[in-house]
Design a protein around this motif. Structure first.
Motif: not given
Length: 285
Positions: A187-192, A173-184
């Motif tokens: 693991e080889g993934i993105t907020p997507e 809904e907001l194109d917003r992610s609070y998941l830490p980018g370095d932790w993503l």
């Protein structure tokens, strides 16, 4: 000649106290203070609704939040009934307006910042999005700043748990992610990744890392109830701590992509029962 006053910048989402993971101005709060807690909540709710509105442009959001800030500061009486009511409440109680104006820092950030690079960056956001709420309630009860570290930890815990609950909806809904980018990235993934219908093992590990840090926040918060002097507030903080722990456990074992993970009525009952020893324990000298 009539003067046209600006209309209210507030846009209600329909959310209210019943949508929160924690009690707001409950019967445990001293009766004469409840209306002030409700005024603070109304201000925060309206500002949050602006920041989270899916159809408002970032500039419009910030302009509306600036109006709320101007009314709160006394620069104008027009444009935000919630800010005007809170200004009157703060004047009556003598509570520092910073606990409200700090919230606007986070909501302005929400209007423009859609990703968080690290856990530390997320905690800095929580300093303004969550900590002021606890500090306000403590100040309203004339509690000392010595209670702030434990309160800040509890408020940050609740904020992160809510971020995990809503991780898929926030992105959709907001194109917003609070998941830490370095932790993503580790693991080889993105907020997507939150667009999947269910958690993948890499995303599960990211959420588990967040939950491990949240458990540490809850441990820091454990000292809060016995440090609070006001009996009713001591009980309420103990209950909220119990609710945070129960929601943490549900998220640890649940999948927020498959279905919303939330507290149940049994959690509230359990939190009340579990709060009694903490609420009744002697305060440190």
């Amino acid at each position: 000649m009539s003067i046209t006053r600006p209309t209210s910048v507030e846009i209600a989402s329909g959310k209210d106290k019943g949508d929160e993971n924690f009690p707001v101005g409950s019967l445990l709060i001293r009766r004469d203070l409840r209306r002030h807690v409700h005024a603070y909540y109304a201000f925060a709710r309206n500002a949050d609704d602006i920041a989270d509105h899916p159809d408002l442009a970032a500039g419009d959001k910030i302009a509306r939040l600036d109006v709320m800030g101007a009314v709160l500061a006394g620069a104008t009486d027009h444009g935000s009934p919630a800010a005007l009511a809170l200004r009157a409440s703060l004047a009556e109680t003598g509570v520092d307006p910073v606990h409200a104006s700090d919230l606007l820092i986070a909501f302005r950030q929400d209007a423009t910042k859609h990703r968080y690079a690290s856990w530390a960056e997320l905690m800095q956001y929580c300093r303004y999005s969550a900590a002021p709420v606890g500090r306000y309630v403590l100040a309203l009860h004339n509690e000392t700043p010595a209670t702030w570290p434990a309160s800040d930890a509890l408020c940050a815990s609740l904020q992160v748990l809510n971020h995990i609950q809503d991780c898929a909806r926030d992105l959709a809904e907001l194109d917003r992610s609070y998941l830490p980018g370095d932790w993503l990235a580790r693991e080889g993934i993105t907020p997507e990744a939150v667009r999947d219908p269910a958690l993948t093992p890499p995303l599960r590990r990211v959420l588990d890392a967040m939950l491990a840090e949240t458990a540490a926040l809850n441990r820091t918060a454990a000292d809060l109830p016995r440090r609070v002097r006001a009996r009713g507030l001591r009980m309420e903080t103990a209950i909220i701590l119990g609710l945070a722990r129960r929601l943490h456990r549900r998220l640890r074992h649940g999948d927020p992509l498959a279905a919303r993970v939330k507290l149940r009525p049994s959690d509230a009952i359990g939190a009340i029962i579990a709060s009694l020893p903490r609420a009744l324990s002697p305060r440190p000298r």
